[in-house]
Design a protein around this motif. Structure first.
Motif: not given
Length: 160
Positions: A40, A46, A48-49, A60-61, A63, A129
């Motif tokens: 985070a 990242r 995110e969606h 979860r994102p 990364t 998360w």
């Protein structure tokens, strides 16, 4: 080991070694992430969606950190096959089963050993998360443990 009789101590040693690797990597990630899990607060990209994240990543994102660390660990677990110059479906199943088990152990130990969490805070109320829980653990754990068990069973069973 393929084609030979596997002794119970070999299975136990493999599982213990995977647990030890999980413990050490959990500590590495605690030192890197601190209280901010799932990268985070890390300086990384990242996503995110995305609908694929819901299917393959538990919502979860994605990364940059995870995009590199997951294949790194997979390569590590496959190194013995390369080093020994051996490959079979059984050894591949064992490697993948160990990877799945490693991630469950590592993730759980990250919470248990992290001063910001501990066992008392291992719950959906404290871990945003992990979006999906069943009983007392994230559903990812149950799915991974079931799949890892099947893969490890296949990899260690005697040839008929």
């Amino acid at each position: 080991m393929t084609g030979s009789t596997v002794k119970p101590w070999q299975i136990a040693a493999t599982l213990a070694w995977v647990a030890l690797l999980g413990l050490f990597f959990a500590q590495v990630e605690i030192q890197i992430e601190g209280a901010a899990g799932w990268a985070a607060n890390l300086p990384t990209w990242r996503i995110e969606h995305h609908w694929l994240l819901d299917i393959f990543w538990g919502g979860r994102p994605m990364t940059g950190y995870h995009a590199w660390v997951f294949p790194f660990v997979a390569l590590f677990f496959h190194f013995p096959l390369l080093f020994l110059g051996q490959w079979s479906w059984r050894l591949e199943a064992r490697a993948i089963g160990c990877i799945m088990l490693f991630w469950v152990i590592e993730d759980y130990l990250w919470f248990v050993m992290n001063p910001a969490y501990g066992v008392a805070h291992f719950s959906p109320a404290h871990i945003a998360w992990h979006k999906h829980w069943m009983l007392f653990a994230p559903t990812d754990y149950w799915v991974s443990l079931l799949a890892a068990s099947a893969l490890l069973y296949f990899s260690y069973r005697r040839k008929s």
